[in-house]
Motif scaffolding. Sequence first.
Motif, PDB file in Angstrom:
ATOM      1  N   HIS A  93       0.883  -1.171   0.000  1.00  0.00           N
ATOM      2  CA  HIS A  93       0.000   0.000   0.000  1.00  0.00           C
ATOM      3  C   HIS A  93       0.921   1.221   0.000  1.00  0.00           C
ATOM      4  O   HIS A  93       1.444   1.619   1.046  1.00  0.00           O
ATOM      5  CB  HIS A  93      -0.903  -0.026   1.226  1.00  0.00           C
ATOM      6  CG  HIS A  93      -1.960   1.008   1.230  1.00  0.00           C
ATOM      7  ND1 HIS A  93      -1.691   2.361   1.326  1.00  0.00           N
ATOM      8  CD2 HIS A  93      -3.304   0.899   1.148  1.00  0.00           C
ATOM      9  CE1 HIS A  93      -2.813   3.038   1.310  1.00  0.00           C
ATOM     10  NE2 HIS A  93      -3.815   2.164   1.205  1.00  0.00           N
ATOM     11  N   THR A  94       1.151   1.788  -1.163  1.00  0.00           N
ATOM     12  CA  THR A  94       2.156   2.833  -1.346  1.00  0.00           C
ATOM     13  C   THR A  94       1.923   4.044  -0.447  1.00  0.00           C
ATOM     14  O   THR A  94       2.862   4.555   0.161  1.00  0.00           O
ATOM     15  CB  THR A  94       2.207   3.273  -2.825  1.00  0.00           C
ATOM     16  OG1 THR A  94       2.401   2.103  -3.627  1.00  0.00           O
ATOM     17  CG2 THR A  94       3.344   4.231  -3.074  1.00  0.00           C
ATOM     18  N   GLU A  95       0.695   4.509  -0.346  1.00  0.00           N
ATOM     19  CA  GLU A  95       0.411   5.684   0.484  1.00  0.00           C
ATOM     20  C   GLU A  95       0.735   5.413   1.957  1.00  0.00           C
ATOM     21  O   GLU A  95       1.334   6.247   2.643  1.00  0.00           O
ATOM     22  CB  GLU A  95      -1.045   6.118   0.347  1.00  0.00           C
ATOM     23  CG  GLU A  95      -1.372   7.340   1.177  1.00  0.00           C
ATOM     24  CD  GLU A  95      -2.850   7.700   1.133  1.00  0.00           C
ATOM     25  OE1 GLU A  95      -3.283   8.414   2.049  1.00  0.00           O
ATOM     26  OE2 GLU A  95      -3.555   7.286   0.203  1.00  0.00           O
ATOM     27  N   LEU A  96       0.375   4.223   2.434  1.00  0.00           N
ATOM     28  CA  LEU A  96       0.675   3.861   3.821  1.00  0.00           C
ATOM     29  C   LEU A  96       2.187   3.808   4.048  1.00  0.00           C
ATOM     30  O   LEU A  96       2.689   4.314   5.045  1.00  0.00           O
ATOM     31  CB  LEU A  96       0.037   2.515   4.171  1.00  0.00           C
ATOM     32  CG  LEU A  96       0.254   1.999   5.591  1.00  0.00           C
ATOM     33  CD1 LEU A  96      -0.268   2.992   6.624  1.00  0.00           C
ATOM     34  CD2 LEU A  96      -0.420   0.633   5.751  1.00  0.00           C
ATOM     35  N   PHE A  97       2.919   3.207   3.096  1.00  0.00           N
ATOM     36  CA  PHE A  97       4.375   3.161   3.254  1.00  0.00           C
ATOM     37  C   PHE A  97       4.965   4.567   3.246  1.00  0.00           C
ATOM     38  O   PHE A  97       5.844   4.880   4.055  1.00  0.00           O
ATOM     39  CB  PHE A  97       5.063   2.324   2.175  1.00  0.00           C
ATOM     40  CG  PHE A  97       6.554   2.407   2.304  1.00  0.00           C
ATOM     41  CD1 PHE A  97       7.205   1.736   3.327  1.00  0.00           C
ATOM     42  CD2 PHE A  97       7.291   3.226   1.469  1.00  0.00           C
ATOM     43  CE1 PHE A  97       8.580   1.860   3.491  1.00  0.00           C
ATOM     44  CE2 PHE A  97       8.657   3.352   1.625  1.00  0.00           C
ATOM     45  CZ  PHE A  97       9.299   2.654   2.641  1.00  0.00           C
ATOM     46  N   ASN A  98       4.503   5.420   2.354  1.00  0.00           N
ATOM     47  CA  ASN A  98       5.030   6.790   2.293  1.00  0.00           C
ATOM     48  C   ASN A  98       4.804   7.532   3.610  1.00  0.00           C
ATOM     49  O   ASN A  98       5.683   8.278   4.063  1.00  0.00           O
ATOM     50  CB  ASN A  98       4.412   7.560   1.131  1.00  0.00           C
ATOM     51  CG  ASN A  98       4.910   7.080  -0.209  1.00  0.00           C
ATOM     52  OD1 ASN A  98       5.968   6.452  -0.310  1.00  0.00           O
ATOM     53  ND2 ASN A  98       4.154   7.350  -1.255  1.00  0.00           N
ATOM     54  N   ARG A  99       3.656   7.308   4.233  1.00  0.00           N
ATOM     55  CA  ARG A  99       3.385   7.947   5.524  1.00  0.00           C
ATOM     56  C   ARG A  99       4.310   7.406   6.609  1.00  0.00           C
ATOM     57  O   ARG A  99       4.849   8.165   7.420  1.00  0.00           O
ATOM     58  CB  ARG A  99       1.917   7.758   5.898  1.00  0.00           C
ATOM     59  CG  ARG A  99       1.017   8.614   5.002  1.00  0.00           C
ATOM     60  CD  ARG A  99      -0.475   8.469   5.206  1.00  0.00           C
ATOM     61  NE  ARG A  99      -0.923   7.957   6.467  1.00  0.00           N
ATOM     62  CZ  ARG A  99      -2.006   7.194   6.619  1.00  0.00           C
ATOM     63  NH1 ARG A  99      -2.734   6.870   5.572  1.00  0.00           N
ATOM     64  NH2 ARG A  99      -2.375   6.777   7.794  1.00  0.00           N
ATOM     65  N   LEU A 100       4.523   6.081   6.634  1.00  0.00           N
ATOM     66  CA  LEU A 100       5.429   5.479   7.606  1.00  0.00           C
ATOM     67  C   LEU A 100       6.864   5.956   7.375  1.00  0.00           C
ATOM     68  O   LEU A 100       7.566   6.332   8.312  1.00  0.00           O
ATOM     69  CB  LEU A 100       5.372   3.952   7.537  1.00  0.00           C
ATOM     70  CG  LEU A 100       6.370   3.216   8.438  1.00  0.00           C
ATOM     71  CD1 LEU A 100       6.064   3.480   9.910  1.00  0.00           C
ATOM     72  CD2 LEU A 100       6.362   1.725   8.141  1.00  0.00           C
ATOM     73  N   HIS A 101       7.274   5.957   6.138  1.00  0.00           N
ATOM     74  CA  HIS A 101       8.635   6.390   5.774  1.00  0.00           C
ATOM     75  C   HIS A 101       8.872   7.826   6.234  1.00  0.00           C
ATOM     76  O   HIS A 101       9.905   8.148   6.831  1.00  0.00           O
ATOM     77  CB  HIS A 101       8.798   6.257   4.257  1.00  0.00           C
ATOM     78  CG  HIS A 101      10.162   6.528   3.759  1.00  0.00           C
ATOM     79  ND1 HIS A 101      10.508   7.717   3.167  1.00  0.00           N
ATOM     80  CD2 HIS A 101      11.284   5.768   3.761  1.00  0.00           C
ATOM     81  CE1 HIS A 101      11.781   7.673   2.816  1.00  0.00           C
ATOM     82  NE2 HIS A 101      12.274   6.508   3.169  1.00  0.00           N
ATOM     83  N   SER A 102       7.917   8.684   5.997  1.00  0.00           N
ATOM     84  CA  SER A 102       8.022  10.078   6.421  1.00  0.00           C
ATOM     85  C   SER A 102       8.112  10.187   7.942  1.00  0.00           C
ATOM     86  O   SER A 102       8.930  10.943   8.477  1.00  0.00           O
ATOM     87  CB  SER A 102       6.810  10.860   5.900  1.00  0.00           C
ATOM     88  OG  SER A 102       6.843  12.182   6.349  1.00  0.00           O
ATOM     89  N   LEU A 103       7.278   9.428   8.636  1.00  0.00           N
ATOM     90  CA  LEU A 103       7.292   9.434  10.099  1.00  0.00           C
ATOM     91  C   LEU A 103       8.642   8.967  10.642  1.00  0.00           C
ATOM     92  O   LEU A 103       9.209   9.592  11.548  1.00  0.00           O
ATOM     93  CB  LEU A 103       6.180   8.538  10.642  1.00  0.00           C
ATOM     94  CG  LEU A 103       6.142   8.387  12.163  1.00  0.00           C
ATOM     95  CD1 LEU A 103       5.691   9.683  12.817  1.00  0.00           C
ATOM     96  CD2 LEU A 103       5.235   7.234  12.559  1.00  0.00           C
TER      97      LEU A 103
END
Length: 115
Positions: A93-103
């Motif tokens: 889930h690309t959006e979820l990963f991007n949010r985790l990566h940013s965090l």
Amino acid sequence: HPMDRGYTDYQQVIEQLALHYGVVGRIIYCHDIPLPALYHHTRGVVTVNSTVGLSALLHNLPVKVTGRAFYNIRHLTSQCSLDQFWLAPEPVHTELFNRLHSLIFRESQINGSFF
């Protein structure tokens, strides 16, 4: 593991385990190769708890965690069985990963190198 690369030759042990588990020809043992170079030939990554899983997710590869990892999250990593993962890995889930990566980078990382 990066801290053990090239110091111990695991080839014989891996060959014995591959024979025992019936996966001869499906395992490649290597070290000192940048992971992104391998990802182009990979449909998914199985890990225990390594940052290799995060790297694979960054490259949009399905990941199956077999141990404990903070990023082993529904819709991010495959929650199916290992047998099912080999047949049909759940996509990232690309959006979820991007949010985790940013965090992760915002809250816990410092630019630089431990070494």
